[in-house]
Design a protein around this motif. Structure first.
Motif, short mmCIF file in Angstrom:
data_model
loop_
_atom_site.label_atom_id
_atom_site.label_comp_id
_atom_site.label_asym_id
_atom_site.label_seq_id
_atom_site.Cartn_x
_atom_site.Cartn_y
_atom_site.Cartn_z
N CYS A 102 11.20 15.34 10.99
CA CYS A 102 9.77 15.23 10.66
C CYS A 102 9.55 15.16 9.16
N ARG A 103 10.39 15.83 8.39
CA ARG A 103 10.29 15.70 6.93
C ARG A 103 10.59 14.26 6.52
N ALA A 104 11.60 13.67 7.12
CA ALA A 104 11.94 12.27 6.83
C ALA A 104 10.81 11.35 7.28
N TYR A 105 10.24 11.64 8.45
CA TYR A 105 9.13 10.82 8.96
C TYR A 105 7.94 10.89 8.00
N LEU A 106 7.61 12.08 7.53
CA LEU A 106 6.51 12.25 6.59
C LEU A 106 6.78 11.50 5.29
N HIS A 107 8.00 11.60 4.79
CA HIS A 107 8.36 10.89 3.56
C HIS A 107 8.21 9.38 3.75
N ASN A 108 8.73 8.86 4.85
CA ASN A 108 8.65 7.41 5.11
C ASN A 108 7.20 6.97 5.32
N TYR A 109 6.42 7.79 5.96
CA TYR A 109 5.01 7.49 6.18
C TYR A 109 4.28 7.37 4.85
N LYS A 110 4.50 8.36 3.97
CA LYS A 110 3.86 8.32 2.65
C LYS A 110 4.32 7.10 1.84
N THR A 111 5.59 6.78 1.93
CA THR A 111 6.13 5.61 1.22
C THR A 111 5.48 4.33 1.72
N ALA A 112 5.31 4.22 3.03
CA ALA A 112 4.67 3.03 3.60
C ALA A 112 3.22 2.90 3.16
N ILE A 113 2.51 4.01 3.13
CA ILE A 113 1.11 4.01 2.69
C ILE A 113 1.02 3.55 1.24
N GLU A 114 1.87 4.10 0.39
CA GLU A 114 1.87 3.72 -1.03
C GLU A 114 2.23 2.26 -1.22
N ALA A 115 3.19 1.77 -0.45
CA ALA A 115 3.60 0.37 -0.56
C ALA A 115 2.47 -0.56 -0.14
N SER A 116 1.77 -0.21 0.93
CA SER A 116 0.68 -1.07 1.38
C SER A 116 -0.48 -1.05 0.39
N ARG A 117 -0.74 0.09 -0.21
CA ARG A 117 -1.80 0.15 -1.23
C ARG A 117 -1.44 -0.67 -2.46
N SER A 118 -0.20 -0.56 -2.89
CA SER A 118 0.21 -1.30 -4.09
C SER A 118 0.25 -2.80 -3.83
N ALA A 119 0.49 -3.20 -2.59
CA ALA A 119 0.49 -4.63 -2.27
C ALA A 119 -0.88 -5.25 -2.51
N PHE A 120 -1.93 -4.48 -2.26
CA PHE A 120 -3.27 -4.99 -2.48
C PHE A 120 -3.69 -4.89 -3.94
N ASP A 121 -2.96 -4.11 -4.72
CA ASP A 121 -3.26 -4.00 -6.14
C ASP A 121 -2.68 -5.17 -6.94
N ALA A 122 -1.67 -5.83 -6.38
CA ALA A 122 -1.02 -6.93 -7.09
C ALA A 122 -1.92 -8.16 -7.08
N PRO A 123 -2.07 -8.81 -8.23
CA PRO A 123 -2.86 -10.04 -8.26
C PRO A 123 -2.19 -11.13 -7.42
N ALA A 124 -2.98 -11.95 -6.79
CA ALA A 124 -2.47 -12.99 -5.89
C ALA A 124 -1.53 -13.94 -6.63
N ASP A 125 -1.79 -14.22 -7.89
CA ASP A 125 -0.94 -15.13 -8.64
C ASP A 125 0.47 -14.58 -8.80
N SER A 126 0.62 -13.27 -8.89
CA SER A 126 1.95 -12.69 -9.07
C SER A 126 2.81 -12.87 -7.82
N LEU A 127 2.18 -12.98 -6.66
CA LEU A 127 2.93 -13.18 -5.42
C LEU A 127 3.58 -14.55 -5.36
N LYS A 128 2.94 -15.53 -5.96
CA LYS A 128 3.51 -16.88 -5.97
C LYS A 128 4.84 -16.91 -6.69
N GLU A 129 4.98 -16.08 -7.72
CA GLU A 129 6.23 -16.03 -8.47
C GLU A 129 7.35 -15.37 -7.66
N VAL A 130 7.01 -14.50 -6.75
CA VAL A 130 8.00 -13.75 -5.99
C VAL A 130 8.55 -14.57 -4.83
N ILE A 131 7.73 -15.40 -4.21
CA ILE A 131 8.14 -16.16 -3.03
C ILE A 131 8.73 -17.49 -3.47
#
Length: 83
Positions: free
Chosen positions: A37-66
């Motif tokens: 459950c500690r691992a689950y909580l850690h992974n859950y928090k990591t996923a939440i942070e990753a999804s939030r940061s994905a929306f913080d990135a400007p759309a133009d920066s994604l073109k450079e990554v793909i």
């Protein structure tokens, strides 16, 4: 004692600070005893942070990554499926 399933059910309320004291104590006690459950909580928090940061990135920066060849391959595969 709280079960792993109950911990998962209360996870959102716990992170939002909405669990009543008695449930929060049981939640945190379970975390001290359950490595999974500690691992689950850690992974859950990591996923939440990753999804939030994905929306913080400007759309133009994604073109450079793909890579353009990847985009072309996906479009070509879609056209093949539709034919």
């Amino acid at each position: 004692m709280m079960t792993c399933q109950q911990l998962i059910d209360f996870l959102s309320d716990y992170l939002d600070g909405k669990l009543p004291l008695s449930q929060r104590v049981a939640f945190e006690l379970h975390l001290t005893l359950c490595r999974d459950c500690r691992a689950y909580l850690h992974n859950y928090k990591t996923a939440i942070e990753a999804s939030r940061s994905a929306f913080d990135a400007p759309a133009d920066s994604l073109k450079e990554v793909i890579p353009e060849d990847l985009v072309s391959a996906i479009l070509k595969a879609r056209q093949s499926e539709q034919s």
